[in-house]
Scaffold this motif. Sequence first.
Motif: not given
Length: 470
Positions: A2-7, A31-39, A59-62
């Motif tokens: 899933s994607a983890n979203c962080v503000k 597919d895979g673990d993702y994290t999305v952040t705000g500014p 992303t899992p590697n970048c």
Amino acid sequence: MSANCVKFNAIPDRFESDIFQYLCRNLRQADGDYTVTGPFWVEDAHGGRQREIDGLIITPNCLFTIEAKNVAGRVVKEGLNTPLVVHTSSGELVDFQERHEDPYQQADIQWKVLSNYLKGIFHVNIWVKSLLVFPSGSTIEALEQLRDPAQQYTPVFLLSLDEVADFVQVFQPPDGVQLSRQSQEVLVKAIEKGEGSLTQIEKNLVANGRPLEKRKRPSSEPALQETQAEDTADSKWSLRRFIFALLLAGLAYFPLSFWLGTVASVGLTAVLFYLLYSRNSFLAVYTFLGSMTFGFFQAVLGAALLVALFAGVVWPLAVPAAWYLQKSDQGLEALPGIFSEGVEDVLESSDLSTPTMTPAPLPSLGPTDEPLLAATPDDEATPGPAVPTEAPAEPTATPAAEAAQRVRIVANSNVRAGPGTDFDIVAIVMKDETFSLLGTSDDKNWYQIQLEPGKEGWIGSTRVNLETGQ
């Protein structure tokens, strides 16, 4: 997966908020673990200030930093060193010239800043790229290497918003650490709260690139050797960049010093060196060209002012004065009230005891003869030998002929007590005055005149004209 979203904070910009929501929605299905952040803000170790990054995708590697530009239309980036422009649907051309940095340069700086920040904490290379994101539906016309996810060593990519999710899933760096969900959480914590909030175990989690529960304590020596090798390589690159920037700035100094002063040239050279070392080549070129243009116009303006000063002041004064002196027979004495008055006093102040030349003998003067000019600069007759130490003898005068009873003064002159410069000055007579002639000296070089009843004096024969028939 899933994607983890962080503000970190509220997102005030509408377009940045749209990017955050779009990525959270689309990467949750990936597919895979993702994290999305705000500014967020990150410290620039080289620039000495905080840099704002509009968003981050882990992303899992970048890692991908996001630089959002809410300008829709046809985006054109013809080369790596050409400015980025946007042709909007309304026909407007947006070239970002009013900004301190070009958007592409902004994105290029952001990945470097974040990469250096993370490397300083975890002492390991983590792949960081930058995405320059425009609204969905924008047409990107750029070099293929700025668009192709297979270009692993391209630092900045230009994408529209609807291309971002697919791009980050496809991109694969050639090597790097594996970023599990736990590693991604540690990275977010490091960005949000700083290095002081991390434990050594959390740092090792990211550095070793494996989950915490499977972590084994490695030998510290290989990791230390690797870190030292990386630091050495980075130092060599910094030294090469320093030398390169110093060389270019030094070459720029010479044309700058031709147009500008020393202080301005040295100051601008220092600015160019800083810009070149910071890889801000666009601003360095604009600064150099602007300085050269300013110096050129400054030189032209200075030359014009000199011409105007000469034409308006020097020429009107110099030409009439030169013409007047050329036409005058009397030279400087022709200028009224300046050189005529008192010129004798200046001449007499000279040391005449050792004359530099011996005058020819003077012929006898008849009643109507014009007296010859003495060969000395004095206003009076040629001096005799050096000044005697004893008082001069009492002068005697030869009576003047009856036909020449008066003399006219031709220039302001001294009148002395006797026929010679040894005697005291008893009076000063002015040009065109007339006096009665009483007699002459034996050598005919001095005339005795009647100044007033009961007062006589001697004047050089070259300073008077004889008048007959008076």
